[in-house]
Each structure stands twice: as structure tokens, then as C-alpha cells.
Design an enzyme around this catalytic site. Structure first.
Site, short mmCIF file in Angstrom:
data_model
loop_
_atom_site.label_atom_id
_atom_site.label_comp_id
_atom_site.label_asym_id
_atom_site.label_seq_id
_atom_site.Cartn_x
_atom_site.Cartn_y
_atom_site.Cartn_z
CG LEU A 46 6.58 -7.69 -0.58
CD1 LEU A 46 5.72 -6.49 -0.19
CD2 LEU A 46 6.84 -8.58 0.65
CG ASP A 47 4.33 -14.94 -4.71
OD1 ASP A 47 4.65 -14.94 -5.90
OD2 ASP A 47 3.39 -15.64 -4.25
CB ALA A 48 0.50 -13.26 -4.65
CB ALA A 49 2.00 -7.50 -3.13
#
Length: 595
Positions: free
Chosen positions: A240-243
Site C-alpha cells: 500500500l503506497d503512501a497509506a
């Protein structure tokens, strides 16, 4: 936060706590109130139309390691890059169990992180069949870049046409956004022209990356469909990028909000229903305590989190030649059961600094930044309530550790850094450029006007093969050194993510750990890991030397460690207990212990 010692986590597997559908109902109610039932019905429809054959969750083990790469990091004329990557993985990355392919979807900027279509493979790279072929010999980690979408995506074009009014976030003109925490210094709001006139939409990262409005249930349902499709395509891990930034609330810092955690828990619950074998890993480049807050007992949120404190702390230890701060930090690690760190040193972005906030002083962070600049790198700034702050060092990790007038020091430090990272509890990830001994490509950063491109060079397969075949070359020395560490690690159950870890106080010259079983544990024979963080040959502390049998070590040689040398040594359970008692990391009297 509940939890135990980092090494005493339980086996890392899929979500375990309670009924996922019941969790979903509660989470959806917390976000959407009276609309929750309709959203749950929409999720049921998604699951029904995307039926899979869920496998039982498989725990990660000591043999699980990840190589991180772009699909076209290595190219060969006339061959699709994903097929070249398959050859690269088979030839030079065989010890790795998993490949993390950085975004391979059609994109408009940010080297793939501004996604136009989440469900298509870039034709110039290959096809889904090529991606799935990689899973014949490696597990897959796929990026979910779902904080934002490309301004050129069909989703956003639909918003501009008035067909998806609530896709983007449009704060009122008088909204107070002064406290918003961001990894960029560009304008937070970007004006766009819609069918109903101009609007200012939220753009955390750049004008081309439009933040998604998760307060709109339809956005959530579309993203969930993407995650389910990744699972169907064979993802073992979803990153999960930039959660950190998933939910925005006017009047707050809009980072790490409770609603962002609720979203990650929703993703986990849906995957538990669709594909429980898939593990979630959060990429949250924030201060350490905030970072690990995405790990919850029982696997109901993320099961793994990027260990963002590790790269700057190891760089600090090796360049200041003191392990005190690293030792102090490692001794205090606590994670909830059922979770683990993703331990990495280098990435496609650089060396994030926020993970070290509150661990390293401002002066120590400034010294690292100066060092990066002196070695041809860059310092990227972030924006927050206190103004512009150093956010990330854009430099190849090998160059960060190198001394221009002493070429061998950089290699020794680099291998020592990886030995430390691989000895720690968690699942390791190694960037392909690190595995292959690459250097910074400042010319690429200048040509593209992108500081992060300094560590994103494309390599030619034939040239790379020739360089690696020369055993005296820097690339070959580094590749062999890291590969040997990986081989040893994979065959010792003491390095299982759930295996006990005891940090040792061996003074400023050494970073030491005990991994594995003792007389109170059964998780494999205990292993003593000692790393010399100085540029001088150092004898092991006499008391320590007297407690170990100098039999054949797994790596290195005991006795006197070379400059930046290390040793991993199997010892008896009795010796492990004596060492843990003799060199405990309990030093409350040392108030000023950190450098």
C-alpha cells in the site's frame, strides 16, 4: 500500543482476528454511517463476481526475502523488459523468494506512481501473462498506488466530465490547511477545469497525482476491485503506497488519521474474504511510532510495515563508527503479535529520514544530509506545520557509505550494512541496484530533473553480465557478498521472523544480536551476530570471546573482526543464556547514552 518484543512475534500469516465480514460491517459503519449497508452489499457483489479459490494463509519464514526492482531496470535489445527481468531473477536473484515489481501500469509521471490504468500492464514492458510467468519461481509483490490517481486516468477524466463528482477532494475556499503534513513542497491544491467550471482539487504529491476521496463509497468499491484483481493475478504481497495520506480531514495534519487505519483494515478484511493468503505491507515514511501503528495484533491491519528507521540509523552507525544509537533503538523495538518489519536499506526513492525523527537528533540528520550532498546526492524537502524539513536523501546507498579517497571502505561498509539488516527480525528486502553493486546516476537525475532518478538507472543485460563475470569487479564482490548472506540466512531457522531476538550491549564498536532458541525456546539453534561498525580491526570483548566455542562460523571469522567485519556464529543454548545475561541492553543509568 499492545505488543511484545519485535522478535517474539507470532507466525506472520493472513488476517486472524474474528469474522472478517463482521469486522467489515463495523469498519464501514464507522466511515459511512447509514450508507454502510449499501457499501457492504457492493462488496458482496464484488466478491461474488470475482470468485477465487482462497488458499490457506502461509506464514513467512527465514527463507522469505524480497528483491525490489522496476520491470525495466535491466533491458536487452529486442526483448520485452518483463522477459528480461525473468532472466535476471533466475540468473542473479535466485536466493530471493519474492520479487517486488515497482508499478508496471500505464502512467503519466513519477516513474510509474501516477497510474493511468490500475488493471493494465504497460505494453512496452510485456503483458499480464509475463507478470504471472514470474510467479513460477518467485512470489509476487504488487504495488497498490491508491492514495492518488493520474490526472490523465479515465477515472479523473470522468470527474472532469461531471460523471464522477466526488472522486476528488475539493476543500472549501476558507479551509485551514496550514497543518497538513506532506512529503512535497509543491502546491497542495491544483486548479482544474470541470464541466461545471474551475475547481481546486487535493494533490498531495504533484499536480498530476489527484488524491482519491475515500469519503465517497464508490471510490472505496473501485479500489477494492483493484486489490481483488491483484490477488487474482497472483500477488502474494500487496504494497500500500503512501497509506499515511489515505484520508483527509480539514483542521488536522491529514496524516495517519484513524480513518486511514480503518481503510487499511477494510482492505485486510476484504482480502481475508477473497484471498487470505495475500499479505498487506504498508509504505508509510513517517516517524517510527506512527509507522508501526499500522501493525495491529492478529493481522487485522497490515501484517508488515517498511522499517523506515533502519536505513538512516545504519548509515549513521557506520559513518560515525558508533553503534550506540542503533543498539538503543533495536533494544526498544516492540511490535504486535502476528506482524513483522520489512527490513530494507535502499529503495527506488532514496533514504527516507522521517523514520529517524525522535531517534536521531536534528544535527545528526543534518550531518547525514550534508554527507549525501558531498557524495553527489540530493536532499528532498517535505512540508509540514513547522515549514520545510529534510524528508529524503536521494543517493545510492553504496555512495552514501563510501569515502571518495578510499574505495574499499564503501564496499566493506555496504556489506556490513546488509549483514546488520539481514540479522534483524523481519522479512528483508533488497533493491536490485544494491544487489548488483550499482552507483548513483547523477546524469540521469539531471536529465530528467528528478533527484530520485539518481538511483533508478537502466542497465544493459549484456554489459551487466560481463561486469558480474569479472570476480574482481565491484559489482561481483558486492553481489557475491550479499548472495552469501542470503544463502546462510535462508538455512537457519533462528532467522525466522518470529524467532526470538535479544539485542546485546557490546559498546560503541559493535552491533550485536542473539537470534533463535535458548534453553527456554525451541526455535532453532541460537546464532550470535556481531558487526564491527568501525574502520579498525577490533577484537571481540574478552568476556564474549570466552563464552563461545570458536567453531566454523556461518559467515565471517570470530576473534578479531576486520574493519567493518562481521561474524554469525551458531552457539549453544547455554552460551546464549549466559551472553544475554552478561551483555544486557538495560542501561537506565546511561541517560546520555546516545551520541
Amino acid at each position: 500500543m499492545p505488543g511484545g518484543q519485535a522478535a517474539q512475534v507470532c507466525r506472520i500469516a493472513g488476517g486472524q482476528a474474528g469474522n472478517p465480514r463482521e469486522r467489515l460491517r463495523d469498519l464501514l459503519t464507522s466511515l459511512y454511517g447509514s450508507e454502510a449497508s449499501d457499501v457492504l452489499t457492493g462488496i458482496d457483489d464484488l466478491l461474488a463476481s470475482n470468485r477465487t479459490h482462497p488458499e490457506p494463509p502461509a506464514p513467512i519464514t527465514e527463507s522469505d526475502t524480497v528483491v525490489i526492482t522496476y520491470a525495466d531496470q535491466v533491458t536487452s535489445p529486442g526483448e520485452l523488459p518483463l522477459r528480461t527481468l525473468d532472466r535476471v531473477l533466475r540468473t542473479w536473484a535466485a536466493p530471493f523468494s519474492t520479487v517486488h515489481i515497482l508499478p508496471f501500469f500505464p502512467f503519466s509521471s513519477d516513474d510509474g506512481f501516477s497510474v493511468i490504468d490500475y488493471l493494465q500492464v504497460r505494453p512496452d514492458l510485456g503483458s499480464w501473462e509475463d507478470v504471472e510467468a514470474l510467479s513460477e519461481h518467485h512470489n509476487l509483490m504488487i504495488d497498490a498506488v491508491i492514495n492518488h490517481v493520474s490526472a490523465k486516468s479515465p477515472w479523473f477524466l470522468s470527474y472532469l466530465a461531471g460523471d464522477f463528482d466526488d472522486l476528488a477532494i475539493t476543500p472549501p475556499p476558507d479551509a485551514d490547511l496550514t497543518d497538513v503534513v506532506r512529503p512535497r513542497t509543491s502546491d497542495l491544491l491544483t486548479e482544474v477545469m470541470t464541466s461545471s467550471g474551475p475547481k481546486k482539487v487535493w494533490t498531495t504529491f504533484s499536480p498530476d497525482q489527484i488524491d482519491l476521496n475515500y469519503a465517497e463509497p464508490e471510490v472505496l468499491l473501485r479500489v477494492l476491485e483493484v486489490l481483488i484483481q491483484y490477488a487474482r493475478r497472483g500477488a502474494r504481497f500487496i504494497r500500500l503506497d503512501a497509506a499515511t495520506y489515505l484520508w483527509k480531514e480539514i483542521g488536522t495534519g491529514c496524516a495517519n488519521l484513524p480513518q486511514a487505519h480503518a481503510l487499511v483494515q477494510i482492505f485486510r478484511a476484504v482480502l481475508d474474504l477473497a484471498s487470505p493468503q495475500v499479505l498487506i505491507i504498508t509504505e508509510t515514511n513517517v516517524p517510527h511510532e506512527q509507522n508501526i501503528s499500522y501493525l495491529a495484533p492478529g493481522g487485522i491491519e497490515a501484517q508488515l510495515a517498511y522499517n523506515f528507521a533502519l536505513p538512516p540509523l545504519i548509515a549513521h552507525a557506520l559513518t560515525t563508527q558508533s553503534a550506540l544509537t542503533l543498539t538503543d533503538w533495536a533494544n526498544g523495538l516492540k511490535l504486535p503479535k502476528g506482524t513483522a518489519f520489512f527490513n530494507f536499506l535502499a529503495s527506488h526513492d532514496g533514504i527516507g529520514l522521517r523514520g529517524a525523527e525522535g531517534i536521531l537528533t536534528d544535527d545528526q540528520i543534518a550531518t547525514l544530509a550534508e554527507r549525501a550532498i558531498d557524495r553527489g546526492g540530493y536532499v528532498s524537502m517535505g512540508a509540514g506545520a513547522e515549514g520545510r524539513v529534510p524528508y529524503e536523501l536521494n543517493i545510492n546507498y553504496l555512495d552514501m557509505l563510501s569515502e571518495p579517497n578510499h574505495p574499499g571502505i564503501g564496499i566493506s561498509r555496504f556489506l556490513a550494512a546488509h549483514a546488520i539488516a539481514l540479522s534483524l527480525a523481519g522479512m528483508p528486502g533488497i533493491y536490485l541496484h544494491s544487489l548488483l553493486g550499482s552507483r548513483s546516476d547523477r546524469s540521469l537525475a539531471e536529465r530528467t530533473n528528478s533527484p530520485r532518478a539518481i538511483n533508478r538507472a537502466q542497465l544493459d543485460y549484456a554489459t551487466l553480465a560481463e561486469e558480474l563475470s569479472d570476480e574482481s569487479s565491484e559489482r561481483s564482490i558486492i553481489h557475491r557478498g550479499i548472495t552469501e548472506l542470503l544463502r546462510v540466512r535462508a538455512n537457519q531457522s533462528a532467522f525466522h521472523p518470529a524467532s526470538p531476538q535479544v539485542t546485546l550491549d557490546l559498546g560503541p564498536h559493535f552491533f550485536g544480536l542473539l537470534r533463535g532458541g535458548s534453553k527456554n525456546h525451541v526455535e532453532g539453534s541460537p546464532i550470535l551476530c556481531v558487526h564491527n561498525v568501525t574502520g579498525r580491526r577490533q577484537p571481540l570483548p574478552p568476556d564474549l570471546s570466552s563464552m563461545i566455542t570458536l567453531n566454523d562460523p556461518l559467515v565471517g571469522a570470530p576473534g578479531i573482526l576486520d574493519a567493518y567485519g562481521y561474524v554469525w556464529l551458531v552457539i549453544s543454548p547455554a552460551a546464549a543464556d549466559i551472553i544475554a545475561t552478561t551483555f544486557p541492553c538495560d542501561f537506565p543509568e546511561n541517560v546520555g547514552r546516545r551520541e
